[in-house]
Design an enzyme around this catalytic site. Sequence first.
Site, PDB file in Angstrom:
ATOM      1  N   ARG A 100       0.880  -1.178   0.000  1.00  0.00           N
ATOM      2  CA  ARG A 100       0.000   0.000   0.000  1.00  0.00           C
ATOM      3  C   ARG A 100       0.914   1.222   0.000  1.00  0.00           C
ATOM      4  O   ARG A 100       1.605   1.487   0.991  1.00  0.00           O
ATOM      5  CB  ARG A 100      -0.897  -0.025   1.244  1.00  0.00           C
ATOM      6  CG  ARG A 100      -1.924   1.102   1.332  1.00  0.00           C
ATOM      7  CD  ARG A 100      -2.792   0.875   2.551  1.00  0.00           C
ATOM      8  NE  ARG A 100      -3.686   1.976   2.840  1.00  0.00           N
ATOM      9  CZ  ARG A 100      -4.911   2.099   2.362  1.00  0.00           C
ATOM     10  NH1 ARG A 100      -5.389   1.169   1.564  1.00  0.00           N
ATOM     11  NH2 ARG A 100      -5.675   3.118   2.688  1.00  0.00           N
ATOM     12  N   HIS A 127      -6.590   1.009  -7.348  1.00  0.00           N
ATOM     13  CA  HIS A 127      -7.006   0.353  -6.103  1.00  0.00           C
ATOM     14  C   HIS A 127      -7.820  -0.891  -6.499  1.00  0.00           C
ATOM     15  O   HIS A 127      -9.044  -0.929  -6.358  1.00  0.00           O
ATOM     16  CB  HIS A 127      -7.849   1.319  -5.270  1.00  0.00           C
ATOM     17  CG  HIS A 127      -7.966   0.942  -3.833  1.00  0.00           C
ATOM     18  ND1 HIS A 127      -7.448  -0.228  -3.308  1.00  0.00           N
ATOM     19  CD2 HIS A 127      -8.551   1.593  -2.784  1.00  0.00           C
ATOM     20  CE1 HIS A 127      -7.704  -0.274  -2.017  1.00  0.00           C
ATOM     21  NE2 HIS A 127      -8.375   0.801  -1.667  1.00  0.00           N
ATOM     22  N   GLN A 130     -10.309  -2.761  -4.086  1.00  0.00           N
ATOM     23  CA  GLN A 130     -11.538  -2.010  -3.860  1.00  0.00           C
ATOM     24  C   GLN A 130     -12.485  -2.162  -5.051  1.00  0.00           C
ATOM     25  O   GLN A 130     -13.681  -2.405  -4.884  1.00  0.00           O
ATOM     26  CB  GLN A 130     -11.211  -0.531  -3.643  1.00  0.00           C
ATOM     27  CG  GLN A 130     -12.434   0.321  -3.299  1.00  0.00           C
ATOM     28  CD  GLN A 130     -13.030  -0.026  -1.957  1.00  0.00           C
ATOM     29  OE1 GLN A 130     -12.339  -0.046  -0.950  1.00  0.00           O
ATOM     30  NE2 GLN A 130     -14.323  -0.336  -1.927  1.00  0.00           N
ATOM     31  N   ASP A 210     -16.215   9.166  -3.600  1.00  0.00           N
ATOM     32  CA  ASP A 210     -15.046   8.982  -2.733  1.00  0.00           C
ATOM     33  C   ASP A 210     -14.710  10.362  -2.158  1.00  0.00           C
ATOM     34  O   ASP A 210     -15.245  11.385  -2.614  1.00  0.00           O
ATOM     35  CB  ASP A 210     -13.879   8.421  -3.563  1.00  0.00           C
ATOM     36  CG  ASP A 210     -12.693   7.991  -2.706  1.00  0.00           C
ATOM     37  OD1 ASP A 210     -12.798   8.026  -1.462  1.00  0.00           O
ATOM     38  OD2 ASP A 210     -11.643   7.631  -3.294  1.00  0.00           O
ATOM     39  N   CYS A 250     -16.222   3.977  -0.911  1.00  0.00           N
ATOM     40  CA  CYS A 250     -15.162   3.051  -0.515  1.00  0.00           C
ATOM     41  C   CYS A 250     -14.708   3.263   0.932  1.00  0.00           C
ATOM     42  O   CYS A 250     -13.997   2.409   1.465  1.00  0.00           O
ATOM     43  CB  CYS A 250     -13.980   3.191  -1.467  1.00  0.00           C
ATOM     44  SG  CYS A 250     -13.380   4.880  -1.637  1.00  0.00           S
ATOM     45  N   ARG A 278     -14.673  -6.615   0.820  1.00  0.00           N
ATOM     46  CA  ARG A 278     -13.227  -6.482   0.620  1.00  0.00           C
ATOM     47  C   ARG A 278     -12.529  -7.763   1.087  1.00  0.00           C
ATOM     48  O   ARG A 278     -11.652  -8.292   0.398  1.00  0.00           O
ATOM     49  CB  ARG A 278     -12.681  -5.284   1.418  1.00  0.00           C
ATOM     50  CG  ARG A 278     -12.971  -3.912   0.821  1.00  0.00           C
ATOM     51  CD  ARG A 278     -12.131  -3.649  -0.423  1.00  0.00           C
ATOM     52  NE  ARG A 278     -10.708  -3.810  -0.188  1.00  0.00           N
ATOM     53  CZ  ARG A 278      -9.922  -2.861   0.336  1.00  0.00           C
ATOM     54  NH1 ARG A 278     -10.431  -1.689   0.656  1.00  0.00           N
ATOM     55  NH2 ARG A 278      -8.638  -3.072   0.502  1.00  0.00           N
TER      56      ARG A 278
END
Length: 294
Positions: A100, A127, A130, A210, A250, A278
């Site tokens: 990450r 991502h 996600q 987002d 998200c 997830r």
Amino acid sequence: MKDLISIKDLSTKEIEGIFSLTDKLKANKLKFAKALSGQTIALIFQKPSNRTRVSFEVGMFQLGGNSIYLSPGEINLGVRETIHDVAKTLSRYVQGIVLRTFGHENVLEMAKHADIPVINGLSDFSHPCQGLADIYTAKEKLKTLKGKTLTYLGDGNNVCNSLIFICSKVGMNINVATPKGYEPQAKGATLKLFNNPIDAAKDADVLYTDVWASMGQEKEAQERKKIFKDFQINSNLLKLAKKDCLVMHCLPAHRGEEITSDVIDSKNSVVFDEAENRMHVQKAVLIKLLGEVK
């Protein structure tokens, strides 16, 4: 599939395979309790995390494996030690790496040098975990994806890029509405770009947003609030979409900015189903990359 760097790299068949295995994992958790027995993944995080870290750690545990969390200060990736050397060293200890990071080029370099699978846990461009969890959730709720329309409102960021890639691969239409200058980098066969959120939201099956200022953009937060204020998902905007439209985010959400509390807590919201998925989707990805189903 050797790594998961971007959904752009996945075929439609590979996405369907991940979703099919996710169905099985959700239906019978105990059947897969030893699927990754004896295996360990390293979680290298340069950014804070709630969902990504917890879902990977718990998911790996449920598959009979182990995980090691490495905070930003422990490796100081690229400063204390080169990505090349970290990749080569960890390849001798663990069976997979979740990275990450801020720069997408870091994930590419890690995957280039690692002898084990690398999963992008978030970069500035992509991502993928996600995006997979989002569209898996849409499939659960809508039953079919082909011909459905997902409308994304806000910043054309890494999450938006991933949604563009996956929607185009599974036959969903995707409308993206951003202020001018904030359009996404990704391209897609079913993508339509808007600068007007009202036009983009009409008759949508899914409304998605987002945060307006992601990690690393904190200095721009106040300016972005002014620029993005018309792109908020609120009850008036929700009325333009289909009656049973799904609302997605998200997380983490800045309630009252990109989305209002009455909408994120409404019956249309599937935000926490996304968060749960997830873990299920990532378990499927881990099995696909690290081991065969037993």
